[in-house]
Design a protein around this motif. Structure first.
Motif, PDB file in Angstrom:
ATOM      1  N   ASN A   1      36.754  38.819  40.804  1.00 34.96           N
ATOM      2  CA  ASN A   1      37.587  37.794  41.425  1.00 34.96           C
ATOM      3  C   ASN A   1      38.610  38.474  42.333  1.00 34.96           C
TER       4      ASN A   1
ATOM      5  N   TYR B   1      44.043  36.271  47.846  1.00 33.73           N
ATOM      6  CA  TYR B   1      44.323  36.365  49.278  1.00 33.73           C
ATOM      7  C   TYR B   1      45.773  36.779  49.489  1.00 33.73           C
TER       8      TYR B   1
ATOM      9  N   LYS C   1      47.657  34.359  46.872  1.00 34.65           N
ATOM     10  CA  LYS C   1      46.997  33.161  46.375  1.00 34.65           C
ATOM     11  C   LYS C   1      45.685  33.542  45.712  1.00 34.65           C
ATOM     12  N   ASN C   2      45.570  33.262  44.418  1.00 34.10           N
ATOM     13  CA  ASN C   2      44.355  33.601  43.685  1.00 34.10           C
ATOM     14  C   ASN C   2      43.184  32.722  44.104  1.00 34.10           C
ATOM     15  N   ASN C   3      42.033  33.339  44.182  1.00 36.74           N
ATOM     16  CA  ASN C   3      40.804  32.628  44.491  1.00 36.74           C
ATOM     17  C   ASN C   3      40.240  31.996  43.221  1.00 36.74           C
TER      18      ASN C   3
ATOM     19  N   LEU D   1      36.807  31.650  41.599  1.00 39.39           N
ATOM     20  CA  LEU D   1      35.471  32.211  41.746  1.00 39.39           C
ATOM     21  C   LEU D   1      34.427  31.286  41.137  1.00 39.39           C
TER      22      LEU D   1
END
Length: 354
Positions: A166, A169, A176-178, A180
């Motif tokens: 994972n 950005y 900012k977490n993606n 997945l």
């Protein structure tokens, strides 16, 4: 509701009398607009599995971010063996000087070359692989301190040839977490472990943007098992000088069509299987990239996709596919309906109730 019914009628019953294009005619149209040679995907890479992991980092004018990248890679908390190959692609800032500070560290290798693009830089490192797995890292990004450990733990435990980590950005000062999704693993080369064997006879095509199309079309279909981990192990920097920002109105964006067409041709020549959903998703991505081009160029691009459909999907695709828009794609490709395709692309949300 009325608008959707009207749009469906326009989609299926529009008057289309334009001449259909063969793949040869379509390619000529594109070449007259933006000439490109056929990409080369073949390179024989020597593999000697000495270490667990080889990290490849192409470098070009990233003096602002390079130290953080290097420190994140060299300060890994892991039980596994790894080395990192930095390939300086003719940087004109202080990037090479920064790299040279680390040249005496045992697990660091530095390759220098004249500026020839990110594909050439990656390929230079791929020629001599000394590990079981590869990890591509962009030089303005960085990885978590447990990245190597967590990715390799998963790879060895599950005997996976690809492990997607994972990622988050980075935009200015914001992280900012993606989220997945294992059903839709991103086709970027960075942030994932890839078995070195998958790169034994392949390279990144030089002279093209969207060179990473090979990941979805040649690398993923070659893997016997792909896994994901939820842990954020990679931090991707949204670079305002990157492709998505720099070339939006540039002819270079047409590389997305060349890459799609020739990557798929190469994949099928290697007897690899790319599912129909992936193909449809790529067509949609291509649309966003070329929609501002002259209509004759979009038309030629459409008929190249029709050629791929006729050659590889018209008889062999899974008819039980549950994918948004699949019946509309089928109608366009099967009947060579360019005007219907334009309606689909421009009225996507309306037709699909989005």
């Amino acid at each position: 509701m009325f608008r959707k019914v009207l749009t469906n009628l326009q989609f299926y019953f529009n008057c289309e009398h334009d001449q259909k294009l063969s793949s040869t005619e379509a390619l000529k149209c594109l070449n007259d607009f933006y000439l490109k040679d056929k990409p080369d995907f073949k390179q024989v890479n020597h593999i000697e599995k000495i270490k667990d992991l080889m990290i490849i980092v192409p470098v070009y004018n990233v003096e602002k971010f390079l130290e953080k990248n290097i420190n994140s890679i060299l300060n890994q908390k892991t039980d596994y063996s790894y080395n990192v190959v930095y390939v300086d692609d003719g940087s004109t800032d202080q990037s090479l000087n920064i790299l040279n500070r680390y040249k005496d560290i045992e697990n660091v290798s530095i390759i220098t070359q004249q500026n020839n693009g990110v594909s050439s830089a990656r390929n230079a490192a791929l020629k001599n692989i000394d590990a079981n797995y590869l990890l591509f890292v962009d030089s303005d990004d960085y990885i978590s301190e447990d990245c190597v450990q967590k990715l390799l733990d998963c790879a060895y435990k599950k005997q996976s040839q690809i492990v997607q980590g994972n990622f988050a950005y980075l935009y200015k000062e914001t992280i900012k977490n993606n989220i997945l999704d294992e059903k839709s693993i991103p086709g970027y080369p960075w942030g994932k472990l890839i078995s070195s064997e998958l790169f034994e006879h392949i390279c990144f095509p030089q002279g093209f943007i969207f060179e990473d199309t090979i990941i979805n079309t040649l690398i993923f279909p070659s893997a016997n098992k792909i896994s994901c981990i939820d842990d954020v192990v990679y931090y991707y920097r949204d670079n305002e000088a990157g492709i998505s920002h720099s070339f939006i109105d540039d002819k270079k964006m047409l590389d997305t069509i060349y890459m799609t067409y020739f990557c798929y041709k190469e994949s099928f020549d290697r007897e690899l299987i790319i599912d129909y959903v992936t193909f449809c998703q790529q067509v949609r991505i291509n649309w966003f990239r070329i929609q501002k081009f002259p209509e004759k160029i979009i038309r030629a691009s459409f008929f190249l996709m029709c050629d791929l459909y006729d050659s590889y999907y018209s008889k062999s695709k899974d008819t039980s596919i549950d994918f948004e828009g699949v019946k509309y794609y089928d109608y366009c490709f099967k009947n060579k309906k360019f005007k219907s395709f334009l309606i689909l692309m421009n009225s996507w949300s309306l037709l699909l109730n989005k």
